[in-house]
Design a protein around this motif. Structure first.
Motif, PDB file in Angstrom:
ATOM      1  N   ILE A  84       0.835  -1.203   0.000  1.00  0.00           N
ATOM      2  CA  ILE A  84       0.000   0.000   0.000  1.00  0.00           C
ATOM      3  C   ILE A  84       0.869   1.253   0.000  1.00  0.00           C
ATOM      4  N   ASN A  85       1.898   1.256   0.824  1.00  0.00           N
ATOM      5  CA  ASN A  85       2.736   2.453   0.923  1.00  0.00           C
ATOM      6  C   ASN A  85       3.638   2.632  -0.294  1.00  0.00           C
ATOM      7  N   THR A  86       4.004   1.539  -0.941  1.00  0.00           N
ATOM      8  CA  THR A  86       4.722   1.667  -2.211  1.00  0.00           C
ATOM      9  C   THR A  86       3.830   2.339  -3.243  1.00  0.00           C
ATOM     10  N   GLY A  87       2.570   1.875  -3.308  1.00  0.00           N
ATOM     11  CA  GLY A  87       1.622   2.496  -4.226  1.00  0.00           C
ATOM     12  C   GLY A  87       1.376   3.949  -3.902  1.00  0.00           C
ATOM     13  N   MET A  88       1.336   4.277  -2.607  1.00  0.00           N
ATOM     14  CA  MET A  88       1.141   5.653  -2.194  1.00  0.00           C
ATOM     15  C   MET A  88       2.269   6.546  -2.712  1.00  0.00           C
ATOM     16  N   LEU A  89       3.483   6.023  -2.646  1.00  0.00           N
ATOM     17  CA  LEU A  89       4.622   6.787  -3.145  1.00  0.00           C
ATOM     18  C   LEU A  89       4.543   6.951  -4.658  1.00  0.00           C
ATOM     19  N   VAL A  90       4.040   5.935  -5.350  1.00  0.00           N
ATOM     20  CA  VAL A  90       3.863   6.035  -6.803  1.00  0.00           C
ATOM     21  C   VAL A  90       2.835   7.109  -7.135  1.00  0.00           C
ATOM     22  N   TRP A  91       1.711   7.115  -6.425  1.00  0.00           N
ATOM     23  CA  TRP A  91       0.705   8.149  -6.659  1.00  0.00           C
ATOM     24  C   TRP A  91       1.268   9.538  -6.382  1.00  0.00           C
ATOM     25  N   ALA A  92       1.992   9.679  -5.280  1.00  0.00           N
ATOM     26  CA  ALA A  92       2.563  10.978  -4.929  1.00  0.00           C
ATOM     27  C   ALA A  92       3.522  11.458  -6.009  1.00  0.00           C
ATOM     28  N   THR A  93       4.332  10.545  -6.516  1.00  0.00           N
ATOM     29  CA  THR A  93       5.268  10.898  -7.588  1.00  0.00           C
ATOM     30  C   THR A  93       4.519  11.259  -8.857  1.00  0.00           C
ATOM     31  N   GLY A  94       3.477  10.495  -9.161  1.00  0.00           N
ATOM     32  CA  GLY A  94       2.709  10.738 -10.383  1.00  0.00           C
ATOM     33  C   GLY A  94       2.069  12.109 -10.414  1.00  0.00           C
ATOM     34  N   VAL A  95       1.402  12.489  -9.320  1.00  0.00           N
ATOM     35  CA  VAL A  95       0.741  13.796  -9.325  1.00  0.00           C
ATOM     36  C   VAL A  95       1.755  14.930  -9.285  1.00  0.00           C
ATOM     37  N   ALA A  96       2.923  14.676  -8.706  1.00  0.00           N
ATOM     38  CA  ALA A  96       3.955  15.711  -8.664  1.00  0.00           C
ATOM     39  C   ALA A  96       4.473  16.037 -10.057  1.00  0.00           C
ATOM     40  N   ILE A  97       4.428  15.063 -10.959  1.00  0.00           N
ATOM     41  CA  ILE A  97       4.924  15.296 -12.326  1.00  0.00           C
ATOM     42  C   ILE A  97       3.786  15.501 -13.319  1.00  0.00           C
ATOM     43  N   GLY A  98       2.553  15.674 -12.807  1.00  0.00           N
ATOM     44  CA  GLY A  98       1.466  16.083 -13.694  1.00  0.00           C
ATOM     45  C   GLY A  98       0.373  15.072 -13.945  1.00  0.00           C
ATOM     46  N   LEU A  99       0.331  13.979 -13.203  1.00  0.00           N
ATOM     47  CA  LEU A  99      -0.699  12.969 -13.445  1.00  0.00           C
ATOM     48  C   LEU A  99      -2.091  13.507 -13.119  1.00  0.00           C
ATOM     49  N   GLY A 100      -2.181  14.350 -12.096  1.00  0.00           N
ATOM     50  CA  GLY A 100      -3.473  14.927 -11.748  1.00  0.00           C
ATOM     51  C   GLY A 100      -4.042  15.749 -12.885  1.00  0.00           C
ATOM     52  N   ALA A 101      -3.185  16.531 -13.538  1.00  0.00           N
ATOM     53  CA  ALA A 101      -3.627  17.335 -14.679  1.00  0.00           C
ATOM     54  C   ALA A 101      -4.077  16.445 -15.823  1.00  0.00           C
ATOM     55  N   LEU A 102      -3.410  15.297 -15.974  1.00  0.00           N
ATOM     56  CA  LEU A 102      -3.779  14.359 -17.032  1.00  0.00           C
ATOM     57  C   LEU A 102      -5.175  13.798 -16.794  1.00  0.00           C
ATOM     58  N   PHE A 103      -5.508  13.493 -15.543  1.00  0.00           N
ATOM     59  CA  PHE A 103      -6.851  13.009 -15.223  1.00  0.00           C
ATOM     60  C   PHE A 103      -7.898  14.072 -15.551  1.00  0.00           C
ATOM     61  N   GLU A 104      -7.541  15.339 -15.337  1.00  0.00           N
ATOM     62  CA  GLU A 104      -8.481  16.417 -15.646  1.00  0.00           C
ATOM     63  C   GLU A 104      -8.676  16.559 -17.144  1.00  0.00           C
ATOM     64  N   GLU A 105      -7.604  16.410 -17.907  1.00  0.00           N
ATOM     65  CA  GLU A 105      -7.680  16.539 -19.363  1.00  0.00           C
ATOM     66  C   GLU A 105      -8.359  15.335 -20.001  1.00  0.00           C
ATOM     67  N   LEU A 106      -8.125  14.154 -19.438  1.00  0.00           N
ATOM     68  CA  LEU A 106      -8.670  12.909 -19.988  1.00  0.00           C
ATOM     69  C   LEU A 106      -9.425  12.168 -18.891  1.00  0.00           C
ATOM     70  N   PRO A 107     -10.649  12.623 -18.579  1.00  0.00           N
ATOM     71  CA  PRO A 107     -11.412  11.982 -17.500  1.00  0.00           C
ATOM     72  C   PRO A 107     -11.723  10.509 -17.769  1.00  0.00           C
ATOM     73  N   VAL A 108     -11.618  10.095 -19.040  1.00  0.00           N
ATOM     74  CA  VAL A 108     -11.868   8.686 -19.359  1.00  0.00           C
ATOM     75  C   VAL A 108     -10.850   7.785 -18.657  1.00  0.00           C
ATOM     76  N   LEU A 109      -9.668   8.321 -18.344  1.00  0.00           N
ATOM     77  CA  LEU A 109      -8.663   7.530 -17.629  1.00  0.00           C
ATOM     78  C   LEU A 109      -9.145   7.207 -16.218  1.00  0.00           C
ATOM     79  N   LEU A 110      -9.790   8.172 -15.579  1.00  0.00           N
ATOM     80  CA  LEU A 110     -10.313   7.935 -14.235  1.00  0.00           C
ATOM     81  C   LEU A 110     -11.471   6.944 -14.287  1.00  0.00           C
ATOM     82  N   THR A 111     -12.277   7.053 -15.342  1.00  0.00           N
ATOM     83  CA  THR A 111     -13.378   6.093 -15.516  1.00  0.00           C
ATOM     84  C   THR A 111     -12.831   4.678 -15.686  1.00  0.00           C
ATOM     85  N   ALA A 112     -11.786   4.552 -16.495  1.00  0.00           N
ATOM     86  CA  ALA A 112     -11.167   3.235 -16.686  1.00  0.00           C
ATOM     87  C   ALA A 112     -10.619   2.699 -15.380  1.00  0.00           C
ATOM     88  N   LEU A 113     -10.061   3.592 -14.561  1.00  0.00           N
ATOM     89  CA  LEU A 113      -9.522   3.176 -13.268  1.00  0.00           C
ATOM     90  C   LEU A 113     -10.650   2.694 -12.351  1.00  0.00           C
TER      91      LEU A 113
END
Length: 211
Positions: A45-74
């Motif tokens: 769980i904590n490894t995944g948490m670090l992956v999420w933290a790294t992802g949003v730090a490099i722009g993954l959150g913005a990607l979810f906003e631009e392509l909401p279908v990715l969040l739907t797929a998730l």
């Protein structure tokens, strides 16, 4: 920066401490297979948490906003995995023979336990949304990418403490004895909980397709 970190950290701690797939995965592992397995789930769980933290730090959150279908797929991916865990739990509850769930279920290896924790958090769209919100807040406080990235280990530290505490509590002698006596009922409850969460995620994803 410290003030922004503290405010964001309080929100993350509240999310980590609340009941959800992460807590259920740790509790099920602790009760059914013992402390070591539960702690490996915590590590995943904590490894995944670090992956999420790294992802949003490099722009993954913005990607979810631009392509909401990715969040739907998730959402659909997370629903499928939670329903799979529900199936495993309910199957264990009705498996004849054996006096405990340890006998009814094959023991997870350390790698398999780590993978379960990792997949639970990586397929959880709430984790994606939470980390996107954290990143939006921290960037809004004019922190740099490196500073947002540095927040990740802080969140992991609280994750280790909170989920580690769950692992220890649910693997105590008292918890184990209760589980030994009522394991079919408890395992069925975990199955129902995972199934309910998975079903909710599925319908949430289905609603995303509505015009």
């Amino acid at each position: 920066m410290l003030q922004a970190f503290f405010i964001a950290w309080l929100g993350v701690i509240a999310a980590q401490a609340s009941p959800g797939p992460n807590m259920f995965a740790v509790a099920e592992a602790a009760l059914g297979q013992g402390r070591r397995t539960a702690l490996m789930v915590v590590a995943g769980i904590n490894t995944g948490m670090l992956v999420w933290a790294t992802g949003v730090a490099i722009g993954l959150g913005a990607l979810f906003e631009e392509l909401p279908v990715l969040l739907t797929a998730l959402k659909f991916l997370g629903a499928a995995y939670l329903i799979y865990l529900a199936y495993k739990g309910l199957k264990a509850a009705i498996t004849p023979g054996g006096s405990t769930v340890r006998a009814a279920k094959s023991r997870l290896s350390d790698i398999a336990a780590w993978r379960r924790g990792f997949l639970v958090i990586m397929t959880n769209p709430k984790a994606a949304l939470m980390w996107s919100a954290v990143a939006t807040f921290l960037f809004g406080m004019e922190l740099s990418n490196a500073e947002v990235l540095a927040f990740g280990p802080l969140a992991v530290a609280s994750g280790v403490a909170i989920y580690g505490t769950y692992a220890l509590l649910f693997s105590t002698g008292v918890a184990t004895r209760v589980f030994q006596r009522f394991w079919r009922i408890i395992e069925a409850m975990f199955g129902v909980a995972f199934g309910a969460l998975g079903t909710m995620l599925f319908f949430s994803g289905a609603r995303d397709f509505r015009p």
